[in-house]
Each structure stands twice: as C-alpha cells, then as structure tokens.
Design a protein around this motif. Structure first.
Motif, PDB file in Angstrom:
ATOM      1  N   ASN A 183       1.320   4.119  -3.021  1.00  0.00           N
ATOM      2  CA  ASN A 183       0.870   5.590  -2.640  1.00  0.00           C
ATOM      3  C   ASN A 183       2.163   6.304  -2.748  1.00  0.00           C
ATOM      4  O   ASN A 183       2.022   7.458  -3.415  1.00  0.00           O
ATOM      5  CB  ASN A 183       0.610   5.461  -1.173  1.00  0.00           C
ATOM      6  CG  ASN A 183      -1.111   5.589  -0.972  1.00  0.00           C
ATOM      7  OD1 ASN A 183      -1.636   6.262  -1.058  1.00  0.00           O
ATOM      8  ND2 ASN A 183      -1.425   4.408  -0.689  1.00  0.00           N
ATOM      9  N   THR A 190       0.767  -1.323  -0.112  1.00  0.00           N
ATOM     10  CA  THR A 190      -0.105   0.226   0.018  1.00  0.00           C
ATOM     11  C   THR A 190       0.753   1.031   0.064  1.00  0.00           C
ATOM     12  O   THR A 190       0.473   2.173  -0.963  1.00  0.00           O
ATOM     13  CB  THR A 190      -0.868   0.023   1.074  1.00  0.00           C
ATOM     14  OG1 THR A 190      -1.668  -1.265   1.082  1.00  0.00           O
ATOM     15  CG2 THR A 190      -1.650   1.367   1.383  1.00  0.00           C
ATOM     16  N   SER A 202      -6.003  -1.290  -2.282  1.00  0.00           N
ATOM     17  CA  SER A 202      -4.715  -0.428  -2.411  1.00  0.00           C
ATOM     18  C   SER A 202      -4.322   0.153  -3.595  1.00  0.00           C
ATOM     19  O   SER A 202      -3.394   0.839  -3.859  1.00  0.00           O
ATOM     20  CB  SER A 202      -3.594  -1.321  -1.640  1.00  0.00           C
ATOM     21  OG  SER A 202      -3.861  -1.613  -0.191  1.00  0.00           O
ATOM     22  N   ASP A 248       1.221  -4.584  -9.180  1.00  0.00           N
ATOM     23  CA  ASP A 248       1.189  -4.767  -7.940  1.00  0.00           C
ATOM     24  C   ASP A 248       1.384  -6.571  -7.984  1.00  0.00           C
ATOM     25  O   ASP A 248       0.400  -7.235  -8.289  1.00  0.00           O
ATOM     26  CB  ASP A 248      -0.413  -4.741  -7.375  1.00  0.00           C
ATOM     27  CG  ASP A 248      -0.536  -5.001  -5.995  1.00  0.00           C
ATOM     28  OD1 ASP A 248       0.171  -5.594  -5.342  1.00  0.00           O
ATOM     29  OD2 ASP A 248      -1.848  -4.756  -5.710  1.00  0.00           O
ATOM     30  N   CYS A 293     -11.036  -6.693   0.282  1.00  0.00           N
ATOM     31  CA  CYS A 293     -10.217  -5.360   0.105  1.00  0.00           C
ATOM     32  C   CYS A 293     -10.490  -5.422  -1.422  1.00  0.00           C
ATOM     33  O   CYS A 293      -9.618  -4.874  -2.235  1.00  0.00           O
ATOM     34  CB  CYS A 293      -9.126  -5.201   0.490  1.00  0.00           C
ATOM     35  SG  CYS A 293      -8.862  -4.988   2.021  1.00  0.00           S
TER      36      CYS A 293
END
Length: 418
Positions: free
Chosen positions: A99, A95, A135, A210, A376
């Motif tokens: 970010n 995450t 995320s 990811d 999620c």
C-alpha cells in the motif's frame, strides 16, 4: 548444508504443547510461523532493559533503543542482500508495504514536479497476476480507481504456474508498474521473475515483488532478483507480528513522495511548508514497532545461523514427501505444481465431497493445525473451480511424522463423511 530438525524443534517452546489431547502438529506456517526461544528472549530483554523511544532522545535508554532498532534494520538489509540499510523501510506487514508504494503513486499523481516514474493517470496501466494474495490485488484496484489507470493481469496455467504467454502484450509502453508474487501463498508456486523484470524495465516500468512467502523460506538476494521493490513480513519468518519491510532501490525511495505525515519523517516544519527526511525515515512516521524490530532482527540471526539454503532444502524434502503421501490418500486433489521443484512448502488440496471447514475441524480434533478457506486468494480458488481449499504449510521445524499425522487425519475425515 543440513540441520538437525529435532534440535531445531527444541528451540520452539510451543511445539511441545498438546491440542485436544494430541501432540501439536503445526502445519500453518504460511499463515504465521512459530517463534524460537531466541526471538522471545530478545524481545523480553529489550522490554526489561532498553525500553525507550527511538530517534528522539539523548538519554541512555533512548540511545539504546535507537541502536537496537537500527541494528535490526542492518541485519534485515544484509539478509536480503540490500546495498544499504537505508533501502529497508520498516512497516507493520507486507500489506502496508504494498500500500505504501501504491499510495506513493497516488500522491505523485497530484504533486507538481513529481518523478514521472510515479505519476499515473488515464491511459496508464498496472499489471498484476491472478495468483496474488488480496494484499497485492486490492491496493492496485484502488489505485486505478483513484487515478483512472487500467488494471491488467497474468493468468495461471492448469499446473499452477504463472502464464507468461502474453508477456509482451500485457507489459507494454503504457505499463507503469508490475506487481507479482514471488512465491504463492496458496499454490506454493515459486515464480522466476527474470523475464517479467526484463520486459518491464525494457518499457520503463517498475517492478514490485511480494516476497512474503519467499524471504522466510529460501535465499533471496534483491540484486539477483532485479526488482525495484520487494515486500515481506516478520511473522512468517519466525518474528513477531506488527513488523515487516519494504525494500526499495535507494534512488527510487528518494524520489517517492511520503504517504503518512507526522513525527520523525520531517526535515523542517513551518506553518506554511514542510520538507521531508531522507528515506527510510521519510516513510516511518510516528513511533515505530521498536521491540518488534528487535524480534525480527533476532529471527534473522536465527535463520542466518541455520543457513537459508539448508532451510529451503529441508522444505523441498518435506514438500516432496507430502505430495507423495497425499497422492496416496483417496479423494484428495492437490492444487499447484505436481512436484517439489519450483515449489515452496505449501500444499493446498480439496477432499472430495467434504467442505474444507469440516476438514479443518476434524484435523484440529486430532491436534493437526491447517488453514481452510480462500486464503486471501479468491481468484485462485475461482480459477480452479472451488470456493475454498485446505492448506498445509511447512517450515524448518516440520517433520515427516507430522505429514503422516496429516494423512491419518484425512483418512479419519473420509471415514466420517463416507
């Protein structure tokens, strides 16, 4: 290459415990994996013998801590095929890695003379997919809100694959970055990013993958993937929580503005102006997770000794067995690809007429640990018309007997709610 699962299991102390009077059946490794004794011992030894801060002291403990921290970085770099340890930025998890890239775009948008590859504004586009973990959705939504850029996404096919039918339209001259999952945390789908990477680079866009679920479970080589950044996390690959990594191409990291300011990420500081250190230090402000990095290094050593091809082969066999076994359980609907090819060791399903939370509670009564909820990944659940799913996820220590225990538990669920 294969390995002895019984011998592997003996390395994990937690697998010997009981839950509610039953042998522990741990089927939640996509959430967090268990740790072998080698990782626990490495972290304990560092705390007991080498505890000091890194890159700050010339005394013995500080030097030893710095060496251990940088050794871990080098191990991670080798594990993923990075050309240099300096391409590996330690972060607290995937995450934070995602970010970090998103906020680098944000900062570049307001920085005079910023590299144009990182500048973003109205008219520009960011492309993700419907298959993403939150995320890899929320940071890009926020980035688009901050900059006025537009968010677009790939859909999912009925069999749980990434729908690339609109690739040429979605990834175009307005695209600045494409960020997609390599292996889905909820469907288990392993995406081949080759066509998307090629198209993105053709139009001058960057690509982030990811790899939270892929790096722990199958051989990953960043050069072969062709992406510009990958993100992954330690606690899903036998390591501790609080440590993960962002890999980026060296020249891209060097062009990225910093996100967090503070100690250790600077070159010089005056009251009027600051210049910044070269990557990876530029992106590791403050005291880092030192012993966690040591633990991640030990996890990499453990996985490397086993061989990631062997780990992947074992999980494919377990996944194939699980898909076949669950197909024989009345009322169970499995989501995602129907066979183990192009699929990792994650199987999400629905039990007709039973809420996943009830499924999870009954299974836990029998010592079978699964995850329930939207994982999620709410857009995936919505795509398949459910509010939540039950997920069983496997790793190198999973056995066919544990899959049998899951199936027996699901029979119990059906009887309770008959």
């Amino acid at each position: 290459m294969t390995f002895d699962v019984a011998r592997v299991r003996a390395d994990f102390p937690i697998l010997g415990r009981e839950v509610n009077g039953h042998p522990l059946v741990y089927l939640d490794s996509a959430n967090t994996s268990q740790k072998p004794r080698a990782v626990l011992d490495a972290m304990r030894a560092h705390h007991e013998r080498h505890n000091g801060n890194v890159s700050r002291s010339v005394h013995t403990l500080g030097t030893e801590a710095t060496s251990a921290y940088e050794d871990a970085r080098a191990k991670v770099a080798t594990f993923i095929g990075a050309s240099s340890p300096d391409e590996v930025v330690f972060v607290k998890n995937s995450t934070e890695a995602i970010n970090l890239v998103a906020y680098a775009f944000s900062n570049a948008a307001t920085q005079p003379g910023a590299d144009p590859r990182f500048t973003l504004g109205p008219g520009d586009e960011v492309v993700i997919s419907e298959m993403e973990h939150h995320s890899n959705i929320v940071p890009w939504q926020l980035l688009c809100q901050r900059t006025g850029a537009t968010l677009r996404w790939f859909g999912i096919t009925d069999d749980g694959r990434l729908d690339e039918s609109r690739l040429g339209e979605l990834v175009n001259e307005r695209t600045k970055i494409v960020s997609i999952v390599h292996m889905s945390n909820i469907l288990g789908t392993i995406n081949d990013p080759a066509r998307i990477v090629a198209r993105a680079h053709e139009v001058g866009a960057l690509v982030l993958l990811d790899c939270s679920q892929s790096v722990p479970h199958l051989p990953v080589d960043v050069a072969a993937l062709g992406a510009d950044f990958i993100a992954f996390t330690g606690h899903k690959m036998l390591g501790p929580t609080g440590i993960g990594a962002l890999w980026g191409r060296g020249e891209l990291l060097a062009a990225m503005p910093p996100v967090l300011g503070g100690g250790s990420m600077i070159e010089t500081v005056t009251m009027e102006h600051t210049t910044f250190a070269a990557p990876p230090a530029r992106f590791e402000a403050g005291t880092p997770p030192i012993v966690e990095a040591v633990g991640l290094g030990a996890a990499v050593d453990y996985l490397s000794a086993l061989g990631m091809e062997a780990v992947h082969q074992h999980e494919q066999e377990i996944t194939g067995y699980a898909l076949k076994t669950l197909a024989d359980v009345t009322g169970v609907r499995v989501f995602g690809p129907g066979g183990p090819d192009g699929r990792g060791g994650t199987v999400s399903f629905d039990v007709a007429g039973v809420h996943p939370h009830d499924v999870g509670q009954i299974l836990d009564d029998l010592g079978v640990e699964v995850r329930v909820g939207h994982h999620c990944a709410r857009p995936v659940c919505a795509r398949f018309g459910v509010s939540s799913m039950t997920r069983a996820s496997f790793y190198l220590y999973t056995t066919t007997q544990e899959i049998d225990a899951l199936a027996q538990g699901l029979d119990r669920v059906r009887k309770v709610f008959a």
